[in-house]
Design a protein around this motif. Structure first.
Motif, PDB file in Angstrom:
ATOM      1  N   GLN A  94       0.801  -1.220   0.000  1.00  0.00           N
ATOM      2  CA  GLN A  94       0.000   0.000   0.000  1.00  0.00           C
ATOM      3  C   GLN A  94       0.834   1.271   0.000  1.00  0.00           C
ATOM      4  OE1 GLN A  94      -3.338   0.024   2.724  1.00  0.00           O
ATOM      5  NE2 GLN A  94      -3.327  -2.194   2.877  1.00  0.00           N
ATOM      6  N   LYS A  99      -2.122   7.558  -0.954  1.00  0.00           N
ATOM      7  CA  LYS A  99      -3.348   6.912  -0.474  1.00  0.00           C
ATOM      8  C   LYS A  99      -4.526   7.165  -1.408  1.00  0.00           C
ATOM      9  CE  LYS A  99      -6.207   6.415   3.682  1.00  0.00           C
ATOM     10  NZ  LYS A  99      -6.409   6.846   5.098  1.00  0.00           N
ATOM     11  N   LEU A 102      -4.645   4.657  -4.327  1.00  0.00           N
ATOM     12  CA  LEU A 102      -4.638   3.227  -4.056  1.00  0.00           C
ATOM     13  C   LEU A 102      -5.690   2.537  -4.926  1.00  0.00           C
ATOM     14  CD1 LEU A 102      -3.156   1.260  -2.120  1.00  0.00           C
ATOM     15  CD2 LEU A 102      -5.129   1.468  -0.582  1.00  0.00           C
ATOM     16  N   PHE A 103      -5.339   1.403  -5.501  1.00  0.00           N
ATOM     17  CA  PHE A 103      -6.274   0.681  -6.373  1.00  0.00           C
ATOM     18  C   PHE A 103      -6.004  -0.817  -6.291  1.00  0.00           C
ATOM     19  CE2 PHE A 103      -2.556   1.601  -8.979  1.00  0.00           C
ATOM     20  CZ  PHE A 103      -2.334   0.411  -9.645  1.00  0.00           C
ATOM     21  N   LYS A 107      -6.933  -1.816  -2.392  1.00  0.00           N
ATOM     22  CA  LYS A 107      -8.073  -0.917  -2.241  1.00  0.00           C
ATOM     23  C   LYS A 107      -9.325  -1.721  -1.878  1.00  0.00           C
ATOM     24  CE  LYS A 107     -10.604   2.865  -2.886  1.00  0.00           C
ATOM     25  NZ  LYS A 107     -10.546   4.033  -1.982  1.00  0.00           N
ATOM     26  N   LYS A 108      -9.512  -2.846  -2.525  1.00  0.00           N
ATOM     27  CA  LYS A 108     -10.689  -3.694  -2.289  1.00  0.00           C
ATOM     28  C   LYS A 108     -10.696  -4.262  -0.886  1.00  0.00           C
ATOM     29  CE  LYS A 108     -10.721  -7.800  -4.327  1.00  0.00           C
ATOM     30  NZ  LYS A 108     -10.795  -8.833  -3.280  1.00  0.00           N
ATOM     31  N   GLY A 156     -10.965   1.149  -6.921  1.00  0.00           N
ATOM     32  CA  GLY A 156     -10.207   2.372  -7.155  1.00  0.00           C
ATOM     33  C   GLY A 156      -9.791   2.563  -8.595  1.00  0.00           C
ATOM     34  N   CYS A 159      -9.099   6.182  -9.927  1.00  0.00           N
ATOM     35  CA  CYS A 159      -8.105   7.044  -9.282  1.00  0.00           C
ATOM     36  C   CYS A 159      -7.334   7.813 -10.353  1.00  0.00           C
ATOM     37  CB  CYS A 159      -7.163   6.231  -8.402  1.00  0.00           C
ATOM     38  SG  CYS A 159      -5.993   5.169  -9.288  1.00  0.00           S
TER      39      CYS A 159
END
Length: 217
Positions: A94, A99, A102-103, A107-108, A156, A159
């Motif tokens: 991460q 932040k 984040l994907f 992210k999930k 994400g 993003c």
């Protein structure tokens, strides 16, 4: 997101996964000596070097092994060593990006997604704009649009980092197409070259978007 055609797991790796499950090993305690490095290599090959969710190169930010059905959910805990539930997802951790950018699997986290790369027509749920935006496909029902948007948000995929990368690739492909429109042979070569893996088994990023541009989906 593109459909991941699962390939047979090598017998030795499959035995390691089954052994880990039988030992009631936690995912965090699944180490290289248990088959983790072999699993990473298998998933990279299976996905042609692309992230299961974002379709960027797995080599760009590194990757981790993600569970499509989250391992942190007690309903799916028994699937933690099931290769059909495992995919390679950018990022390696991460801390690779800000932040807000984040994907993917990080992210999930432990959320469930309605549209997954295990579904054959998952790419039909998304469409891309020249500016790099991703959105639910126009032909979807209202319910499917809602589920697709939830998936985009959960992963994400909207993003700014991914928007910028898709924008760059979209513009580059369009520029190449504009040069080749009068040369059918060169145009065909360019399209086929983009959609086929290289000698190392790596596909170019954002295959679903490229297929949309090429009108091949």
């Amino acid at each position: 997101m593109r459909y991941i055609q699962k390939i047979p797991v090598p017998p030795e790796l499959q035995a390691s996964l089954e052994k880990s499950l039988k030992k009631k090993l936690s995912w965090d305690n699944f180490k290289d000596e248990d088959g983790r490095s072999e699993l990473r290599a298998h998933l990279w090959k299976e996905q042609f070097g692309l992230c299961a969710y974002s379709e960027i190169s797995l080599n760009e930010y590194g990757f981790h092994i993600d569970h499509i059905q989250p391992k942190g959910n007690s309903k799916y805990f028994h699937l933690r060593f099931d290769a059909n539930n495992l995919v390679a997802s950018a990022l390696v951790n991460q801390n690779c990006v800000a932040k807000k950018d984040l994907f993917g699997g990080h992210k999930k986290d432990n959320s469930e997604i309605a549209i997954t790369p295990a579904q054959q027509n998952c790419n039909k749920h998304f469409e891309y704009t020249p500016t790099g935006m991703i959105q639910p496909a126009k032909q979807l029902t209202d319910q499917d649009k809602q589920l697709t948007q939830q998936t985009i948000d959960c992963l994400g995929l909207q993003c700014q980092l991914l928007i910028n990368k898709r924008h760059t690739v979209y513009a580059s492909i369009n520029q190449q197409l504009s040069y080749l429109l009068e040369d059918a042979e060169a145009l065909s070569y360019f399209i086929n070259d983009y959609l086929e893996p290289n000698a190392q088994g790596q596909l170019k990023p954002f295959q679903s978007m490229a297929e949309q541009i090429f009108n091949r989906n």
